[in-house]
Design an enzyme around this catalytic site. Structure first.
Site, PDB file in Angstrom:
ATOM      1  N   GLY A   1       0.790  -1.223   0.000  1.00 11.17           N
ATOM      2  CA  GLY A   1       0.000   0.000   0.000  1.00 11.17           C
ATOM      3  C   GLY A   1       0.820   1.270   0.000  1.00 11.17           C
ATOM      4  O   GLY A   1       0.341   2.330   0.406  1.00 11.17           O
TER       5      GLY A   1
ATOM      6  N   HIS B   1       2.197  -0.423 -14.305  1.00 16.95           N
ATOM      7  CA  HIS B   1       1.853  -1.527 -13.398  1.00 16.95           C
ATOM      8  C   HIS B   1       1.015  -2.527 -14.190  1.00 16.95           C
ATOM      9  O   HIS B   1      -0.147  -2.284 -14.466  1.00 16.95           O
ATOM     10  CB  HIS B   1       1.073  -0.994 -12.191  1.00 16.95           C
ATOM     11  CG  HIS B   1       0.723  -2.035 -11.180  1.00 16.95           C
ATOM     12  ND1 HIS B   1       1.042  -1.903  -9.845  1.00 16.95           N
ATOM     13  CD2 HIS B   1       0.081  -3.226 -11.287  1.00 16.95           C
ATOM     14  CE1 HIS B   1       0.611  -2.967  -9.182  1.00 16.95           C
ATOM     15  NE2 HIS B   1       0.022  -3.782 -10.049  1.00 16.95           N
TER      16      HIS B   1
ATOM     17  N   HIS C   1       0.041   5.385  -4.541  1.00 18.20           N
ATOM     18  CA  HIS C   1       0.237   3.933  -4.611  1.00 18.20           C
ATOM     19  C   HIS C   1      -1.052   3.129  -4.448  1.00 18.20           C
ATOM     20  O   HIS C   1      -0.990   1.904  -4.316  1.00 18.20           O
ATOM     21  CB  HIS C   1       1.270   3.472  -3.570  1.00 18.20           C
ATOM     22  CG  HIS C   1       2.596   4.164  -3.695  1.00 18.20           C
ATOM     23  ND1 HIS C   1       3.453   3.963  -4.745  1.00 18.20           N
ATOM     24  CD2 HIS C   1       3.194   5.101  -2.899  1.00 18.20           C
ATOM     25  CE1 HIS C   1       4.538   4.704  -4.597  1.00 18.20           C
ATOM     26  NE2 HIS C   1       4.398   5.410  -3.497  1.00 18.20           N
TER      27      HIS C   1
ATOM     28  N   GLU D   1       2.203  -9.529 -10.029  1.00 18.58           N
ATOM     29  CA  GLU D   1       2.330  -8.111 -10.367  1.00 18.58           C
ATOM     30  C   GLU D   1       3.719  -7.837 -10.938  1.00 18.58           C
ATOM     31  O   GLU D   1       4.731  -8.265 -10.377  1.00 18.58           O
ATOM     32  CB  GLU D   1       2.059  -7.242  -9.144  1.00 18.58           C
ATOM     33  CG  GLU D   1       0.660  -7.444  -8.571  1.00 18.58           C
ATOM     34  CD  GLU D   1       0.226  -6.310  -7.671  1.00 18.58           C
ATOM     35  OE1 GLU D   1       1.069  -5.455  -7.336  1.00 18.58           O
ATOM     36  OE2 GLU D   1      -0.968  -6.277  -7.300  1.00 18.58           O
TER      37      GLU D   1
ATOM     38  N   ARG E   1      -4.439 -13.888  -3.423  1.00 15.21           N
ATOM     39  CA  ARG E   1      -5.874 -13.742  -3.122  1.00 15.21           C
ATOM     40  C   ARG E   1      -6.582 -13.211  -4.363  1.00 15.21           C
ATOM     41  O   ARG E   1      -5.944 -12.918  -5.380  1.00 15.21           O
ATOM     42  CB  ARG E   1      -6.081 -12.752  -1.973  1.00 15.21           C
ATOM     43  CG  ARG E   1      -5.410 -11.398  -2.233  1.00 15.21           C
ATOM     44  CD  ARG E   1      -5.780 -10.364  -1.209  1.00 15.21           C
ATOM     45  NE  ARG E   1      -4.952  -9.172  -1.297  1.00 15.21           N
ATOM     46  CZ  ARG E   1      -5.082  -8.199  -2.173  1.00 15.21           C
ATOM     47  NH1 ARG E   1      -6.024  -8.291  -3.112  1.00 15.21           N
ATOM     48  NH2 ARG E   1      -4.302  -7.145  -2.167  1.00 15.21           N
TER      49      ARG E   1
END
Length: 622
Positions: A164, A208, A235, A275, A297
């Protein structure tokens, strides 16, 4: 097949899981805190169990209470959703030890990907490209400084247990490294109890890009293509889309195949996301896309993947958790069209994105597109949890079609009195650079105030508010789209907005078709392209309505915890007048200029609503 499922979460994701479970004939159990006693996910489930006070640490994060609720209701399985306990290996093990089915990643996979340094080493061994950097055991400041110098600046310091945006610092110059390291470690220790860090080369034009993967207990792992989540604020993701703009087939094959290798390396089961960070300075290229981390998840943005593949990922989760194989093979999966998602938050962009809490007295999210929400009109946005109201998801044959629909969805969103980022989202989606696919993770920061909608009503909004007021006073219908008020001579209506009164003269100019609104007593509300403006048609007794910019307004609902001035006090610009507590944060309200305090309406301990006039500062005479 699972017969009864407990959802260890709340809000929109709990409602999302309940919907699929019901379609599969699975009974559902909700859990709730004091604050969520009347929440939509509680009303939607077949059963509900109270698990504690409002703070998450005393309810949704207490694994023992959740397992006990499953036992009490006879639930066979627990689905954690995302957030809360979804990536907690100890909780996953406790669920399994209790003889229950865990609808999530194996605890071993969660642990393997839980720390960034260990995950990078594992991915490197599996042949997954990783960002150039340092993830060694020597955590001395001297060694880290030496490695940073060798990598070259700018360099990124990242807490190994971070997330985060916490525990992360960009260092632009050698002389700034040690102070940034100390700051990063201090934050990481306070947030995660672990101050170890890794170093990564700073990517100058970062995108991203993430890949949805899915595994089962039979050794199968497939990918469901990529998503682009580059539009972020501090972020935190704001807009996500699938597929990724500018992704060619060769690069897609490389990155998705790497993601499958990553999943197989940890014997992955269930839904997961690999990611990547891409250096997009020369477009998306396979040799410039690097592993960043794995989320073990379901992701918030999973609907865009569902929209382009036709797959219900929650259904897959439940089937795989029940021992079934993945329903489709890799060559049976394909991309159909384009999907974009925006997160609709209860926050005020014009006030620094401060969270906005309180009752949703008016909530209309339209009927277009896909809406994922955990609230209905009349519900409340609580200060205890994430302030997301809904996810707005649009699908189209191509990116332009999906984009046009999502802009329309954002612009027609109507929420009151809670503030939202709907107009901000619409502005971002409509930005020429975003439309032209010129985007990276610094997009929102680079645009600055250009994306933030004005909090001041323009002439069209003022005319609309005045017309609504006149129709309401005449007890006429309030559906005013395209309305023309045929009156003569001209009429004038006095409107107060945030303490400032304007007199609006009306003629027979048509009502702006894009505007909607309603009247309730003396309050008029106008919606304009995602923004909401509230007006009073009666002058406040406090005199604040004539005070102009000297009116001190509550930026959000909250509690006054300190009042530093009294009526008649002389104050200087920037002087603290009072402190408001909201969303577990303190907000100091200060004098806008030199002047005298009048009409003090706030008292210590008092609860106030958004836009309440707390006092007025009358400017000093020149």
């Amino acid at each position: 097949m699972i017969q009864k499922l407990l959802i260890a979460n709340r809000g929109e994701i709990a409602c999302r899981i309940i919907r699929t479970a019901r379609e599969m004939g699975i009974a559902t159990v909700a859990v709730y805190s004091d604050a969520d006693a009347k929440a939509l996910h509680v009303r939607s489930a077949d059963e509900a169990v109270h698990i504690g006070p409002s703070p998450a640490a005393e309810s949704y994060l207490v694994g023992e209470k959740i397992i006990a609720a499953a036992k009490e209701t006879g639930a066979e399985a627990i689905h954690p959703g995302y957030g809360f306990l979804s990536e907690n290996a100890e909780f996953a093990e406790a669920v399994q030890d209790a003889g229950l089915i865990w609808v999530g990643a194996p605890p071993s996979s969660i642990r393997a990907m839980g720390l960034k340094d260990a995950a990078k080493k594992l991915m490197r061994e599996a042949g997954v490209p990783v960002t150039p950097g340092y993830d060694g055991d020597d955590q001395s400041a001297d060694r880290l400084k030496q490695e940073a110098d060798a990598i070259g600046y700018p360099v990124l310091i990242k807490a190994v247990a971070g997330g985060g945006g916490k525990g992360m610092r960009k260092v632009d110059a050698e002389g700034d490294f040690l102070s940034a390291l100390e700051s990063c470690r201090r934050e990481a220790k306070a947030s995660f109890g672990n101050d170890d860090v890794i170093l990564e080369k700073w990517i100058t034009s970062p995108r991203h890009i993430e890949v949805q993967v899915f595994g089962d207990s039979h050794g199968n792992v497939v990918h469901l293509f990529e998503r682009d989540c580059s539009l972020q604020r501090r972020h935190q993701k704001v807009i996500e889309e699938a597929p990724a703009p500018g992704m060619d087939e060769a690069t897609r094959e490389e990155i998705c195949t790497a993601a499958v290798r990553a999943g197989k390396a940890v014997d992955y089961e269930g839904a997961g996301t690999i990611e990547f960070i891409a250096d997009a300075s020369e477009g998306l290229r396979a040799d410039r896309i690097f592993f960043m981390e794995m989320n073990t998840r379901l992701q918030v943005e999973h609907p865009v993947t569902e929209e382009i593949t036709g797959v219900d990922l929650v259904e897959w989760q439940l089937r795989v958790a029940g021992g079934e194989a993945i329903p489709l093979k890799q060559d049976e999966l394909s991309i159909d069209g384009w999907a974009i998602e925006a997160r609709l938050y209860a926050e005020d962009p014009s006030s620094g994105f401060l969270p906005s809490t309180g009752a949703l007295d008016w909530l209309d999210l339209g009927v277009e597109g896909r809406i994922e929400t955990g609230v209905e009109e009349g519900d409340e946005i609580s200060p205890f949890y994430d302030p997301m109201i809904a996810k707005l998801v649009a699908w189209g044959e191509d990116r332009d079609d999906a984009l046009d629909l999502l802009v329309e969805m954002a612009e027609t969103t109507e929420v009151w009195p809670v503030r939202t980022n709907a107009a901000f989202v619409a502005n971002a989606l409509s930005d020429n650079d975003f439309v032209a696919e010129r985007l990276d993770t610094g997009f929102i920061a680079a645009k600055g105030d250009a994306l933030i909608p004005s909090d001041k009503p323009d002439d069209a909004v003022l005319r609309g508010a005045a017309r609504i007021a006149m129709v309401a006073n005449d007890d006429q219908p309030q559906d005013l789209a395209g309305f023309r008020l045929n009156r003569s001579p001209r009429h004038a209506v006095a409107l107060s907005h945030r303490g400032e009164v304007k007199t609006v003269e009306l003629d027979d100019t048509p009502f702006e078709p894009s505007l909607t609104g309603f009247a309730e007593g003396t309050r008029i509300v106008v919606f304009d392209n995602g923004s909401a403006f509230g007006f009073d048609t009666e002058t406040r007794d406090s005199g604040a309505a004539t005070a102009g910019d000297g009116a001190i307004l509550a930026p959000m609902p909250g509690k006054v915890i300190a009042v530093d001035v009294a009526e008649g006090d002389a104050v200087t610009a920037g002087q603290r007048l009072m402190v408001l507590e909201a969303m577990k944060m303190e907000h100091a309200l200060t004098a806008p200029f030199d002047g005298t305090v009048t009409d003090l309406a706030a008292a210590t301990g008092g609860q106030v609503q958004v836009d309440a006039v707390l006092c007025v500062v009358e400017p000093s005479a020149d």
